[in-house]
Design an enzyme around this catalytic site. Sequence first.
Site, PDB file in Angstrom:
ATOM      1  N   HIS A  58      -9.299  -8.798  -7.488  1.00  0.00           N
ATOM      2  CA  HIS A  58      -9.201  -8.289  -6.124  1.00  0.00           C
ATOM      3  C   HIS A  58      -9.743  -9.352  -5.185  1.00  0.00           C
ATOM      4  O   HIS A  58     -10.794  -9.940  -5.448  1.00  0.00           O
ATOM      5  CB  HIS A  58     -10.027  -7.014  -5.972  1.00  0.00           C
ATOM      6  CG  HIS A  58     -10.182  -6.554  -4.555  1.00  0.00           C
ATOM      7  ND1 HIS A  58     -11.390  -6.580  -3.890  1.00  0.00           N
ATOM      8  CD2 HIS A  58      -9.277  -6.085  -3.675  1.00  0.00           C
ATOM      9  CE1 HIS A  58     -11.215  -6.129  -2.653  1.00  0.00           C
ATOM     10  NE2 HIS A  58      -9.949  -5.819  -2.497  1.00  0.00           N
ATOM     11  N   GLU A  67     -11.511  -3.034  -7.927  1.00  0.00           N
ATOM     12  CA  GLU A  67     -12.249  -3.438  -6.737  1.00  0.00           C
ATOM     13  C   GLU A  67     -13.398  -2.481  -6.429  1.00  0.00           C
ATOM     14  O   GLU A  67     -14.370  -2.871  -5.804  1.00  0.00           O
ATOM     15  CB  GLU A  67     -11.319  -3.589  -5.523  1.00  0.00           C
ATOM     16  CG  GLU A  67     -10.795  -2.295  -4.961  1.00  0.00           C
ATOM     17  CD  GLU A  67      -9.774  -2.517  -3.842  1.00  0.00           C
ATOM     18  OE1 GLU A  67      -8.630  -2.871  -4.173  1.00  0.00           O
ATOM     19  OE2 GLU A  67     -10.107  -2.333  -2.664  1.00  0.00           O
ATOM     20  N   ASP A 115     -14.024  -8.038  -8.905  1.00  0.00           N
ATOM     21  CA  ASP A 115     -14.309  -8.267  -7.484  1.00  0.00           C
ATOM     22  C   ASP A 115     -15.590  -9.087  -7.415  1.00  0.00           C
ATOM     23  O   ASP A 115     -16.529  -8.859  -8.192  1.00  0.00           O
ATOM     24  CB  ASP A 115     -14.485  -6.923  -6.777  1.00  0.00           C
ATOM     25  CG  ASP A 115     -14.809  -7.087  -5.307  1.00  0.00           C
ATOM     26  OD1 ASP A 115     -13.889  -6.947  -4.484  1.00  0.00           O
ATOM     27  OD2 ASP A 115     -15.978  -7.362  -4.965  1.00  0.00           O
ATOM     28  N   ASP A 131      -0.274  -0.015  -4.440  1.00  0.00           N
ATOM     29  CA  ASP A 131      -1.720   0.250  -4.421  1.00  0.00           C
ATOM     30  C   ASP A 131      -1.975   1.539  -3.658  1.00  0.00           C
ATOM     31  O   ASP A 131      -1.674   1.635  -2.473  1.00  0.00           O
ATOM     32  CB  ASP A 131      -2.404  -0.940  -3.712  1.00  0.00           C
ATOM     33  CG  ASP A 131      -3.920  -0.816  -3.694  1.00  0.00           C
ATOM     34  OD1 ASP A 131      -4.452   0.224  -4.114  1.00  0.00           O
ATOM     35  OD2 ASP A 131      -4.571  -1.788  -3.243  1.00  0.00           O
ATOM     36  N   LYS A 186       0.843  -1.181   0.000  1.00  0.00           N
ATOM     37  CA  LYS A 186       0.000   0.000   0.000  1.00  0.00           C
ATOM     38  C   LYS A 186       0.885   1.239   0.000  1.00  0.00           C
ATOM     39  O   LYS A 186       1.904   1.270   0.710  1.00  0.00           O
ATOM     40  CB  LYS A 186      -0.889   0.006   1.245  1.00  0.00           C
ATOM     41  CG  LYS A 186      -1.800  -1.212   1.339  1.00  0.00           C
ATOM     42  CD  LYS A 186      -2.851  -1.200   0.252  1.00  0.00           C
ATOM     43  CE  LYS A 186      -3.795  -2.387   0.396  1.00  0.00           C
ATOM     44  NZ  LYS A 186      -4.914  -2.305  -0.562  1.00  0.00           N
ATOM     45  N   GLU A 236      -1.924   0.344  -8.626  1.00  0.00           N
ATOM     46  CA  GLU A 236      -3.345   0.000  -8.469  1.00  0.00           C
ATOM     47  C   GLU A 236      -4.115   1.172  -7.866  1.00  0.00           C
ATOM     48  O   GLU A 236      -3.628   1.850  -6.961  1.00  0.00           O
ATOM     49  CB  GLU A 236      -3.423  -1.225  -7.543  1.00  0.00           C
ATOM     50  CG  GLU A 236      -4.820  -1.719  -7.267  1.00  0.00           C
ATOM     51  CD  GLU A 236      -4.790  -3.082  -6.553  1.00  0.00           C
ATOM     52  OE1 GLU A 236      -3.850  -3.863  -6.797  1.00  0.00           O
ATOM     53  OE2 GLU A 236      -5.691  -3.324  -5.735  1.00  0.00           O
TER      54      GLU A 236
END
Lengths: 433, 433
Positions: free
Chosen positions: A351, A301, A324, A248, A220, A274
């Site tokens: 995801h 997602e 997702d 992400d 992240k 992402e």
Amino acid sequence: MSTITAFDTSDVRFPTSVLLDGSDAMNPDPDYSAAYLRIRTDSDDGLEGHGFAFTIGRGNDIEVDAIAALSPYILGRNVEELLADMGATWRELVYDSQLRWLGPEKGIMHMAIGAVVNALWDLKAKREGKPLWLLLAEMTPEEIVALVDFRYLTDALNPEEALDILRGAVSGRDERTATLRREGYPAYTTSPGWLGYDDAKLARLCREAVEHGYQQIKLKVGANLQDDIRRMGIAREVCGPDIKIAVDANQRWGVDEAIAWMKELKRFDVAWIEEPTSPDDILGHAAIARGVAPIPVATGEHVQSRIIFKQMLQADALQVLQIDATRVAGVNENVAILLLAAKFGVRVCPHAGGVGLCEAVQHLSMFDYVAVSGSMEGRMIEYVDHLHEHFAIPVDVRAARYFPPTEPGAGYEMFEASVAEYTFPRVLEPVAP
Amino acid sequence: MSTITAFDTSDVRFPTSVLLDGSDAMNPDPDYSAAYLRIRTDSDDGLEGHGFAFTIGRGNDIEVDAIAALSPYILGRNVEELLADMGATWRELVYDSQLRWLGPEKGIMHMAIGAVVNALWDLKAKREGKPLWLLLAEMTPEEIVALVDFRYLTDALNPEEALDILRGAVSGRDERTATLRREGYPAYTTSPGWLGYDDAKLARLCREAVEHGYQQIKLKVGANLQDDIRRMGIAREVCGPDIKIAVDANQRWGVDEAIAWMKELKRFDVAWIEEPTSPDDILGHAAIARGVAPIPVATGEHVQSRIIFKQMLQADALQVLQIDATRVAGVNENVAILLLAAKFGVRVCPHAGGVGLCEAVQHLSMFDYVAVSGSMEGRMIEYVDHLHEHFAIPVDVRAARYFPPTEPGAGYEMFEASVAEYTFPRVLEPVAP
């Protein structure tokens, strides 16, 4: 002939925020939750259909209310009729003229439709004695195309093109099914990369991921550039040059900021970026994709529907498409999205994580491999090692690969005891943030 | 100093489906409804803030639940603090990390935020003793820009550009305010054109519209081409060549179908084609706009956020931008959208009708005229003659023009007796479609 006799919803919440599992730049303290649905019938077989929408805590009660609002479409209906034409069932739910105003085809109401559609697929798969991936993969191209509503898709994909894609993948289905059972489907892991973890935990989890055989991890990013540079440095050093590292940003940036930030991170050899910006910003993603090339842009997602994915593909706004299992209106819509991805030649890397998303979404990737794209090249399913113990058919992930479920169903079924234990008390006043 | 002491929601539904008012190709039988919010304080002034989200019946209870979920952000809070920095208040609501998952920024949750934000604006306007349009139009450019969240907008509009637009319109504000008070703001009417009306009623209502001074009417289309051709023929004949006639397909078509259908209707001289396809399909609208030119494409009543509008403008996908008072997250987001429209030089013709939408949205067009675009050229507010009698400050429409409200408030306040009379009974089981 049987009838649907129960349509029971539950507000299930796991207090994951306590450990900062799942923390990122936009979601500092998620409580992984499921707006859960259980459908029962009067059939002697005793089979049930389970489905849910995944949320991260507050508002899960609203999602449950939205699912409950759909019960008139299901309760008391003939089971065989509902399940025989899932395309018609889907359209009935999506085109309720009054409920449609609340979207259309987005957000709480659309996710609620997804939960209902998926519960019906779960029931259908159990009745046919097959895991969902196999049920779908054994349908004829015509049956698969009949699941899809093409109203807003024909400028990118029409039924004939979809049939061509599916017919092209009929030969080789058996061989790919055998490969899948033997070798599994590739996974990558996000477990090391949550923002709430300190550097030592990050390094330890990176090391463990490599030891477990993962070829890709994900970190992240997006809260603080200097932190991101330091954390990427640690991850790259621990993992070595051969492991792919994706990042992400969880929608944190605007277009220019995304491009500038990625200039600073690209030296670490980034596998993809992402959710660089709003999931609704197709043109923004396209601009970012041009600006950060050759780093691929990934999103999905939070992509609300096949209509947004269609445009993302038309605009070359993403190079990795992340379906997702509970964001869109269920299996039918994800079949449409897989067909769009195949048409545009874009790889699909779902995801997952949250609660039950791994259990559910694996079926779609496996179906895609056997009967749609026919490929695992560059494709992998996200894996996070959380909350699997609550599921009747937990994922079988070994050596960084998902092995296909063999038991009948679509993967959404939680143990009754887990549902009961984690059912959130319905309070008169909403929960304070 | 005062505190918010009550946050009361109501599920208000008018049984409009009985008369087929509001019927179109996608919405055959709407029951105009409001997920209604009333905020009270402990101040001696006794002033209240009212807001609502408009829906068309089923699901209004879910919308009410979503509004109620926001009460922890409002109840018990200091009124002056909340109202002093409406930009910060907006961000607090929109960026709740857990509720955000349910959108983000779309559908039920986003509309609920809109209802709360608008109730606060209603309270703020009453406290300042001004109608909302005037309150906004008297703010400095800096104060107006501070209302807007630019996170996902800067690739199209940054704060400096927004300031330039607003500063450019400072001179002339007084003159335009006087013009507005003297001449009103143009209206067009959709009353004749609902699909559920027969030809005789259509002709009669067209005639009445012209007699009332309307320069533009609008017809619903999209269910059956031959019917549309016949109805357009009747309308054109009754109205004569000088009245503009717009058509509205309410998302019925795919891209190619829209272009083909409009080829058949263009001979009637069409003022615009509204909602030709999914409101989420930016690239689809752009393709339709190219395909039907010079007929302008209009959309907006279902456009979920400023992020979609931004892209519609970037892609030249619409030539008429239709804001709605309750679809997005309230006044702040509509201010952002008006600034985007001004930047791109696109005219704004708000969606109205329903219940209370005319009362609410007029404030935004009037603010736009005085302080943003500075123009009424080609602009008009939709007008439908339904349900105004329930509002504390009903619209003042004369000779096909909206005259600006003089009483303090934002226009959302319904009479207490109307709320009570039309409150929908909370049933244990959802209502069958």
